[in-house]
Structures are given as C-alpha cells and as structure tokens.
Scaffold this motif. Sequence first.
Motif, PDB file in Angstrom:
ATOM      1  N   VAL A   1       0.810  -0.996  -0.094  1.00  0.00           N
ATOM      2  CA  VAL A   1       0.025   0.053   0.114  1.00  0.00           C
ATOM      3  C   VAL A   1       0.967   1.298   0.063  1.00  0.00           C
ATOM      4  O   VAL A   1       0.499   2.413  -0.458  1.00  0.00           O
ATOM      5  N   GLY A   2       1.946   1.353   0.749  1.00  0.00           N
ATOM      6  CA  GLY A   2       2.846   2.359   0.766  1.00  0.00           C
ATOM      7  C   GLY A   2       3.377   2.747  -0.691  1.00  0.00           C
ATOM      8  O   GLY A   2       3.482   3.880  -1.279  1.00  0.00           O
ATOM      9  N   PHE A   3       3.592   1.662  -1.439  1.00  0.00           N
ATOM     10  CA  PHE A   3       4.139   2.101  -2.865  1.00  0.00           C
ATOM     11  C   PHE A   3       2.974   2.468  -3.780  1.00  0.00           C
ATOM     12  O   PHE A   3       3.274   3.331  -4.669  1.00  0.00           O
ATOM     13  N   ILE A   4       1.804   1.921  -3.431  1.00  0.00           N
ATOM     14  CA  ILE A   4       0.645   2.529  -4.297  1.00  0.00           C
ATOM     15  C   ILE A   4       0.584   3.950  -3.627  1.00  0.00           C
ATOM     16  O   ILE A   4       0.342   4.659  -4.768  1.00  0.00           O
ATOM     17  N   LEU A   5       0.711   4.444  -2.634  1.00  0.00           N
ATOM     18  CA  LEU A   5       0.131   5.754  -2.114  1.00  0.00           C
ATOM     19  C   LEU A   5       1.347   6.823  -2.678  1.00  0.00           C
ATOM     20  O   LEU A   5       1.202   7.860  -2.775  1.00  0.00           O
ATOM     21  N   LYS A   6       2.604   6.094  -3.207  1.00  0.00           N
ATOM     22  CA  LYS A   6       3.682   6.974  -3.761  1.00  0.00           C
ATOM     23  C   LYS A   6       3.165   7.639  -4.933  1.00  0.00           C
ATOM     24  O   LYS A   6       4.051   8.458  -5.550  1.00  0.00           O
TER      25      LYS A   6
END
Length: 454
Positions: free
Chosen positions: A401-406
């Motif tokens: 999810v962190g990579f998606i939010l980037k």
Amino acid sequence: MRLKLPIICFILEIILIILFGAIVQYNDETDARQWHSNNHSDYENDFYYRYPSFQDVHVMIFIGFGFLMTFLQRYGFSSVGFNFLIAAFALQWATLMQGFFHGLHGGKIHIGVESMINADFCTGSVLISFGAVLGKTSPVQLLVMAMFEVTLFAVNEFILLTLLGTKDAGGSMTIHTFGAYFGLMVTRILYRPNLHKSQDKNSSVYHSDLFAMIGTIYLWMFWPSFNSAITAHGDDQHRTALNTYYSLAACTLATYGMSALTAHDGKLDMVHIQNAALAGGVAAGTAGEMMLTPCGSMIVGFLAGIISVLGYKYLSPILENKLKIQDTCGVHNLHGMPGVLGAIVGAVTAAVATTDVYGKGMDDVFPKVASGEFDATYQGGVQAISLGVTLGIALLGGLIVGFILKLPIFGAPPDTICFEDSIYWEVPGEEAAHDSPMTVVSPEEAKQLNPEAV
C-alpha cells in the motif's frame, strides 16, 4: 484537490450504496418481521446489551482518536477533520468486508448492533495507521489507504478468529498491532528525506497539547467499554471491563513516574502523558476476558506504561534516524509495543488456563479447550502464532500500500508544507489576507500615495 477529492468521495460512496443495496440486510434482531415472529420480550433484543458499549466505542473513534492527534500546532483542522472523513468511509467499507468474511447468510450480509461495533473496531485500526502518517499525506491518500487496510484487516481477522480460533476480544493483535505496524511500514515507504523543511511545524504549542489531552481523557475513560464491547454477556464482559480499568490505572502511574525519571530536569512530558497512559488499555486487550486477575491486570498495565515511555524517549529517535521511519504520533509506542505485549500476555494466560480456574466459564472464553478439541497449551500456541500472522500481513500489506500511495496522482503535500492545515482547509484569519485583491501601482503613483516612501 478541487477534482481529486470530490471524485474519490462520490465514487466510493456510490459504490458503497450500490453494494449495500445489493447484499446488505437487517439481521433477525433488527428486521421488523423476523423479530416479531418469535415470542420474546423486546428488552431481550441485543440492542439493549450492546448499544451502550457501541456508543462508548463510537466516541473513542470520532472524539478520542480525533482530538488525540491535534497536538500539532498547525494541523488541528486536518487531525480532527481527516479523522472524521476516513472513519465515516472505513466503517461503511468495514461493514461489507467483515460481513463478507463473517456474516454471510444465504448470500446476504446481515447487520445489527454487533456489526456496528466490529466496523468501529476496524476503523480504529485505520486511525492508528493514520497517526503514523499524520501531516504528510493528502485526504485522497488517506481514503485509498483506508480502503486497502480495511480489506486486509478483515482478512487477518478472518484467519485469526475463524480459522485459527484465536481469542482477542479487545484487539491487542487484530486492531492495535495490525494498525501500528501497517502504518509504520506505510510511513517507511513514504519516507521524506527533506521533511526537516517542515520541522518547525512538526511540534506542539500550549493549547494544541491541551486539545490533545481531551482525546486522551475520552479514550482513557471509555477503554473498558472498547475491550469488553463484543465479549460474551455476563461475567466475561464484566471481567474484561474490570481488568482494563485496573490496567489503565496502573499504567497511568507508571507513565507519570517514568516521564519524570527519564527527563533531565524531572519535569513531566505531555507527549508521554497523552499517549503512554493509554498503553494499559492496549495491553489488556487480548487477555482482558481471561482470568488475568486484578493483580495481573495491574502488572500488565504497569509494564505497558514503562515500555511506552521508554519507546517515546529512546526508541522513536532510533526508528527515524536509523530505520527512516517517520512516525508522527509515535503509534509504535502506544499501539505497537503494547499490542505485542498484550498478545504475549494473552498467549501465556491461555496456555495456563484450567477448568479448576474457569469452571463452566471455559465454554465462553476457550470453547475449543472446553470441548476437548485441543488443550490449553495448544491454545497458547495458537495465540502466539496469531501474533506472527498479524505482523506478517500488516508489514507486507503496508509495504504494498505504501508503494501505491507514492503515486503522484494522489496529491501528497510537498516537503516544505507538511503539518500545515492551510494547504487543504480554509483557515480563518489567513484566508482573508490570502484572498484580498492586490493593486499594482507605478513608483510615481506610490510616491503620491506615500510621499515618505523610498
């Protein structure tokens, strides 16, 4: 945000309305025809047993968590406002996700007061993660994070409670540990090497800390309801509230003592009081319904207060400087470590459970042990394994999810204006000056207006 936020709000809500219309319906205790088809008193309805606890939990979600995060000097609107936004979305999405895994009956999700409590529990986990990324994310990012986290929360909850038979009434694992480590992984992936450009705003002032204490007091008062809200009626619920009550009290004294002890001048740190004093409620979550004893509850709370203050004082700087985890609210110290402590206490307490101690109450607390499906030691092992499963899903889920939010489409604030309300809100007193029309005059006209001007 003029287009991004309305689009995601409207699309998500329209999808929710369609899904609720297609697959959600009242349960037997809420449906008029079903309830009145049986011969019983209206006062036997589960509403009268669960709704007071639901109200307490609801206050914790919207006031407790919201105001706890108002300590930032220029981020009060966002702390309370974004808390309100993501909680309103998450409780609807949680109803669907938890219902899909736990509450399907003939292809329909049945809902009632207990499903409302469970949805609020799931929402609480999302708000814990919100604390880790507070001030560094846009409302669009927060809604996207909530959507994915609620789904993963429901998956983890299904694995633990349904497949493994884990006991975790107050959510030390499913709510606090999951929410904390999910949020920590997200904020690690969203690491900002130039966040020091906003460092002057990443601090509190006198009145902002006072507002944050409002959240602390609400959470502290209602935490016994939080941990006992969905336990079995009778002694189980009574015991859980009592264990939490004494754990919180012991934790508070430990927090005050450790705060003064770790300060170079012996003065209390408001950050410790706002947060670490609540760690006893987190740590009593898993074992709260077990025969932990009042003395055992106080020991757990005392230890939770100590480790939480030590975390704020010594561990948080290490996480930021060495591991690049910028944990705004210190959720690792309030929810992460105390959640792990609560899970360990639950595993040990389960492993030593006997019928001599529990009697017929074993049916409520450990039904599989009471039925002979497995012994208490095995139940303790299940509790320990569940902690590992929770950590694994939280960390892996937070990574993805962190990579998606980037992705730049979600409109994250730049490094120079993090922890700042005015980027997303109309702030009274600032907008008037910001929006006032400017008149451009020539140097000659300026001299006529002000002859003394140079």
